[in-house]
Design a protein around this motif. Structure first.
Motif, PDB file in Angstrom:
ATOM      1  N   GLY A 184     -18.246  68.863  36.096  1.00  0.00           N
ATOM      2  CA  GLY A 184     -18.456  67.606  36.662  1.00  0.00           C
ATOM      3  C   GLY A 184     -17.592  66.611  36.076  1.00  0.00           C
ATOM      4  O   GLY A 184     -17.189  66.817  35.054  1.00  0.00           O
ATOM      5  N   LEU A 185     -17.342  65.469  36.733  1.00  0.00           N
ATOM      6  CA  LEU A 185     -16.426  64.488  36.227  1.00  0.00           C
ATOM      7  C   LEU A 185     -16.614  64.026  34.959  1.00  0.00           C
ATOM      8  O   LEU A 185     -15.873  63.981  34.064  1.00  0.00           O
ATOM      9  N   THR A 186     -18.217  63.660  34.643  1.00  0.00           N
ATOM     10  CA  THR A 186     -18.458  63.312  33.108  1.00  0.00           C
ATOM     11  C   THR A 186     -18.198  64.305  32.043  1.00  0.00           C
ATOM     12  O   THR A 186     -17.727  63.930  30.932  1.00  0.00           O
ATOM     13  N   VAL A 187     -18.564  65.576  32.442  1.00  0.00           N
ATOM     14  CA  VAL A 187     -18.202  66.800  31.645  1.00  0.00           C
ATOM     15  C   VAL A 187     -16.637  66.624  31.301  1.00  0.00           C
ATOM     16  O   VAL A 187     -16.281  66.791  30.020  1.00  0.00           O
ATOM     17  N   ASN A 188     -15.771  66.447  32.267  1.00  0.00           N
ATOM     18  CA  ASN A 188     -14.551  66.455  31.971  1.00  0.00           C
ATOM     19  C   ASN A 188     -13.889  65.255  31.237  1.00  0.00           C
ATOM     20  O   ASN A 188     -13.097  65.324  30.544  1.00  0.00           O
ATOM     21  N   LEU A 189     -14.588  64.105  31.553  1.00  0.00           N
ATOM     22  CA  LEU A 189     -14.345  62.907  30.721  1.00  0.00           C
ATOM     23  C   LEU A 189     -14.528  63.139  29.246  1.00  0.00           C
ATOM     24  O   LEU A 189     -13.872  62.854  28.368  1.00  0.00           O
ATOM     25  N   HIS A 190     -15.776  63.731  28.937  1.00  0.00           N
ATOM     26  CA  HIS A 190     -15.911  64.162  27.567  1.00  0.00           C
ATOM     27  C   HIS A 190     -15.041  64.996  26.812  1.00  0.00           C
ATOM     28  O   HIS A 190     -14.520  64.701  25.961  1.00  0.00           O
TER      29      HIS A 190
ATOM     30  N   ASP B 162     -15.758  45.864  32.208  1.00  0.00           N
ATOM     31  CA  ASP B 162     -16.943  45.561  31.689  1.00  0.00           C
ATOM     32  C   ASP B 162     -18.078  46.266  32.878  1.00  0.00           C
ATOM     33  O   ASP B 162     -19.114  46.569  32.381  1.00  0.00           O
ATOM     34  N   LYS B 163     -17.554  46.284  34.035  1.00  0.00           N
ATOM     35  CA  LYS B 163     -18.786  46.886  34.857  1.00  0.00           C
ATOM     36  C   LYS B 163     -18.029  48.134  35.365  1.00  0.00           C
ATOM     37  O   LYS B 163     -17.952  48.476  36.726  1.00  0.00           O
ATOM     38  N   ALA B 164     -17.741  48.996  34.382  1.00  0.00           N
ATOM     39  CA  ALA B 164     -17.289  50.421  34.682  1.00  0.00           C
ATOM     40  C   ALA B 164     -18.590  51.193  35.208  1.00  0.00           C
ATOM     41  O   ALA B 164     -19.707  50.786  35.321  1.00  0.00           O
ATOM     42  N   PHE B 165     -18.025  52.233  35.895  1.00  0.00           N
ATOM     43  CA  PHE B 165     -19.263  52.803  36.454  1.00  0.00           C
ATOM     44  C   PHE B 165     -20.357  53.413  35.389  1.00  0.00           C
ATOM     45  O   PHE B 165     -19.519  53.838  34.267  1.00  0.00           O
ATOM     46  N   PRO B 166     -21.501  53.369  35.607  1.00  0.00           N
ATOM     47  CA  PRO B 166     -22.259  53.608  34.354  1.00  0.00           C
ATOM     48  C   PRO B 166     -21.880  55.018  33.698  1.00  0.00           C
ATOM     49  O   PRO B 166     -22.240  54.994  32.281  1.00  0.00           O
ATOM     50  N   SER B 167     -21.817  56.163  34.523  1.00  0.00           N
ATOM     51  CA  SER B 167     -21.317  57.246  33.504  1.00  0.00           C
ATOM     52  C   SER B 167     -19.958  57.212  32.882  1.00  0.00           C
ATOM     53  O   SER B 167     -20.124  57.761  31.674  1.00  0.00           O
ATOM     54  N   ASP B 168     -19.046  56.508  33.182  1.00  0.00           N
ATOM     55  CA  ASP B 168     -18.033  56.330  32.233  1.00  0.00           C
ATOM     56  C   ASP B 168     -18.488  55.341  31.039  1.00  0.00           C
ATOM     57  O   ASP B 168     -17.876  55.576  29.856  1.00  0.00           O
TER      58      ASP B 168
ATOM     59  N   PHE C  49      -3.875  61.116  30.867  1.00  0.00           N
ATOM     60  CA  PHE C  49      -4.907  62.019  31.241  1.00  0.00           C
ATOM     61  C   PHE C  49      -5.835  61.187  32.488  1.00  0.00           C
ATOM     62  O   PHE C  49      -5.793  60.146  32.665  1.00  0.00           O
ATOM     63  N   ALA C  50      -6.345  61.894  33.180  1.00  0.00           N
ATOM     64  CA  ALA C  50      -7.349  61.678  34.340  1.00  0.00           C
ATOM     65  C   ALA C  50      -8.456  62.579  34.724  1.00  0.00           C
ATOM     66  O   ALA C  50      -8.304  63.888  34.406  1.00  0.00           O
ATOM     67  N   CYS C  51      -9.497  62.137  35.162  1.00  0.00           N
ATOM     68  CA  CYS C  51     -10.486  62.932  35.801  1.00  0.00           C
ATOM     69  C   CYS C  51     -11.011  62.373  36.909  1.00  0.00           C
ATOM     70  O   CYS C  51     -10.819  61.139  37.350  1.00  0.00           O
ATOM     71  N   TRP C  52     -11.712  63.313  37.972  1.00  0.00           N
ATOM     72  CA  TRP C  52     -12.336  62.693  39.234  1.00  0.00           C
ATOM     73  C   TRP C  52     -13.374  63.643  39.680  1.00  0.00           C
ATOM     74  O   TRP C  52     -13.330  64.948  39.195  1.00  0.00           O
TER      75      TRP C  52
ATOM     76  N   GLY D 221      -5.156  73.675  31.370  1.00  0.00           N
ATOM     77  CA  GLY D 221      -5.603  75.108  31.713  1.00  0.00           C
ATOM     78  C   GLY D 221      -6.281  75.244  30.541  1.00  0.00           C
ATOM     79  O   GLY D 221      -7.665  75.950  30.601  1.00  0.00           O
ATOM     80  N   GLY D 222      -6.044  74.980  29.366  1.00  0.00           N
ATOM     81  CA  GLY D 222      -6.674  75.148  28.166  1.00  0.00           C
ATOM     82  C   GLY D 222      -8.305  74.724  27.777  1.00  0.00           C
ATOM     83  O   GLY D 222      -8.945  75.110  27.054  1.00  0.00           O
ATOM     84  N   TYR D 223      -8.227  73.776  28.759  1.00  0.00           N
ATOM     85  CA  TYR D 223      -9.820  72.982  28.734  1.00  0.00           C
ATOM     86  C   TYR D 223     -10.849  73.599  29.462  1.00  0.00           C
ATOM     87  O   TYR D 223     -11.919  73.325  29.448  1.00  0.00           O
ATOM     88  N   ARG D 224     -10.476  74.821  30.311  1.00  0.00           N
ATOM     89  CA  ARG D 224     -11.416  75.276  31.051  1.00  0.00           C
ATOM     90  C   ARG D 224     -12.347  76.223  30.215  1.00  0.00           C
ATOM     91  O   ARG D 224     -12.029  76.674  29.210  1.00  0.00           O
ATOM     92  N   LEU D 225     -13.624  75.872  30.335  1.00  0.00           N
ATOM     93  CA  LEU D 225     -14.513  76.737  29.547  1.00  0.00           C
ATOM     94  C   LEU D 225     -15.070  78.136  29.993  1.00  0.00           C
ATOM     95  O   LEU D 225     -15.148  78.957  29.579  1.00  0.00           O
ATOM     96  N   SER D 226     -15.262  78.074  31.443  1.00  0.00           N
ATOM     97  CA  SER D 226     -16.244  79.344  32.080  1.00  0.00           C
ATOM     98  C   SER D 226     -15.531  79.306  33.487  1.00  0.00           C
ATOM     99  O   SER D 226     -15.055  78.431  34.162  1.00  0.00           O
ATOM    100  N   ASN D 227     -16.064  80.587  33.892  1.00  0.00           N
ATOM    101  CA  ASN D 227     -15.678  80.885  35.347  1.00  0.00           C
ATOM    102  C   ASN D 227     -16.254  80.060  36.115  1.00  0.00           C
ATOM    103  O   ASN D 227     -17.421  79.449  36.098  1.00  0.00           O
TER     104      ASN D 227
END
Length: 466
Positions: A136-142, A162-168, A269-272, A327-333
């Motif tokens: 998910g987005l926040t997992v990727n951001l972490h 200042d008003k970034a999306f809360p998860s960010d 880097f970027a995520c979405w 590609g090296g950041y993938r963890l699981s199937n």
């Protein structure tokens, strides 16, 4: 004539109305624009709810057999018609061949995401090897911040709006704490000027110039979720990197909405997520990008089996053959059932281009803006008339398809009255209604209908006021 070829949306509308001999606010203009819309066939690729199917509709106020006015793609995109087909294909494969489905079929489960990463790369302006679909987005951001944020005594700050999306905001805050830093000193939160709603690019550049030596990471949204502001990602990237900062973006509200050139801009880097304008369904498979220039120098802090080179992955010798770059950041199937709806949507995007979608989007949102200004601008001569104020940037080049609206009437009441009349949009505290005409499946007639329904909602609400 090509209705889209004019310097501004207003000029297009004036040309068309002159051609038709009617007012620019006439529904005839909407019908003409729909007729000449080269992308109108894409609407047929999606399932559009009927008014009666929306749980908030009041069928005493509106015809339930009509398609709803769906302006909520900024929150959840519509379902592609092929999503169900592809999901059923995979369920059937699972039922009939069991474990063999890992390596067989059009979407082998063991590398299902690989079959569509090229399609996603086209949408974000990247090379295929710079994109991964996972988590998910926040997992990727972490995962990304664990690699790109390495604070030192001198360079420890993360710059974000200042008003970034809360998860960010929460992700950045927790990453700073994880590295033993104090968010009060290390979170550099940027606010608009007093009395303004959006950040000025020049102010962002000046802050980077002033604080850059202490900034480890510059991380903005691509499109700001609350105001709809499209940030100048190329210019911000250049300015941040000039000061020695890594620069990344949360593109949740930008991907599938505006043209992105992550590779050409040199974004680090970027995520979405993929469930807004990319229409993959709630909780759909998210994306991540790492520029090829960082592929050998920036490594994942956390590793999993799926980051291992596929050619040697199944030797099972526990000697990591790490894929370079993202590609090296993938963890699981990856979950194959999440690949299916994303595949269905990306195939629709492949029928056109982001350039063509963006061209339509400028006019579609510009048409909405024009009609709001014509009917609902504040009128000092009629102070009792309900009015609408657009807080999104007025320049079409500085926004996506979303307009963020505030009202002279209580916003929760306006939102409720629109929902009762078959409109799907969303409200964000403290005082914004987000309305997003999406070029993949929305029409100019949708926009004209919305303005008519908005008039009914405002009139009804005004009558109820004491």
């Amino acid at each position: 004539m090509d209705p889209f070829d004019a310097p501004s949306p207003r000029e297009v509308l004036e040309r068309v109305s002159t051609l038709l001999g009617c007012s620019p606010t006439s529904s005839e203009v909407a019908l003409y624009l729909d007729k000449h819309d080269e992308l109108k066939h894409l609407r047929e690729k999606f399932l559009i709810p009927k008014v009666a199917e929306l749980p908030t509709s009041d069928l005493t106020l509106v015809d339930g057999t009509k398609e709803c006015i769906y302006f909520a793609g900024n929150s959840l995109g519509l379902q592609p018609k092929m999503a169900k087909v592809y999901i059923e294909e995979e369920l059937d494969k699972w039922a009939k061949m069991g474990v063999h489905g890992h390596v067989r079929g059009s979407r082998p489960w063991a590398w299902a995401e690989d079959t569509i990463e090229g399609l996603m790369a086209n949408i974000v302006g990247a090379k295929e090897e710079e994109v991964a679909l996972m988590n998910g987005l926040t997992v990727n951001l972490h995962l990304l911040l664990l690699s790109f944020y390495n604070p030192t005594a001198k360079r420890h700050k993360i710059l974000l709006e200042d008003k970034a999306f809360p998860s960010d905001h929460y992700a950045v805050e927790s990453q700073i704490q994880l590295r033993g830093q104090n968010p009060e000193q290390s979170m550099l939160l940027m606010k608009p000027r007093p009395g303004e709603e959006v950040l000025r690019t020049q102010d962002i550049l000046e802050l980077i110039e002033q604080e850059g030596d202490s900034i480890a990471v510059v991380m903005f949204s691509g499109v700001q979720y609350y105001t709809g502001q499209l940030f100048d990602m190329a210019t911000i990237t250049k300015a941040g990197q000039k000061k020695g900062c890594y620069v990344g973006f949360d593109c949740a509200h930008a991907v599938g909405n505006v043209e992105l050139k992550l590779h050409d801009w040199g974004v680090d880097f970027a995520c979405w997520c993929s469930y807004k304008y990319v229409n993959s369904g709630a909780g759909g498979l998210a994306g991540a990008f790492i520029h090829e220039k960082n592929a050998q120098t920036v490594k994942p802090a956390l590793k999993g089996w799926w980051g291992h080179n596929l050619k040697t992955r199944f030797r099972m010798d526990n000697k990591m053959d790490l894929l370079p770059g993202v590609g090296g950041y993938r963890l699981s199937n990856q979950p194959f059932l999440l690949v299916c709806p994303l595949h269905a949507s990306l195939e629709v995007f492949a029928m056109t281009s982001m350039t063509a979608l963006r061209k339509k989007s400028r006019l579609l949102t510009g048409y909405l803006e024009f009609l709001i200004q014509q009917y609902y601008s504040k009128d000092d001569a009629q102070p009792q008339r309900p009015s609408v104020f657009i807080i999104s940037p007025w320049n079409p080049e500085e926004r996506g398809c979303q307009l963020s609206l505030s009202f002279s009437l209580p916003i929760a009441a306006v939102f409720e009255d629109l929902e009762r009349r078959g409109v799907a949009c969303d409200m964000r505290e403290p005082n914004v209604l987000r309305v997003a005409p999406t070029p993949l499946y929305n029409s100019f007639s949708d926009v004209h209908r919305f303005i008519t329904v908005l008039g009914s909602a405002l009139a009804a609400r005004r009558q109820q006021q004491p």
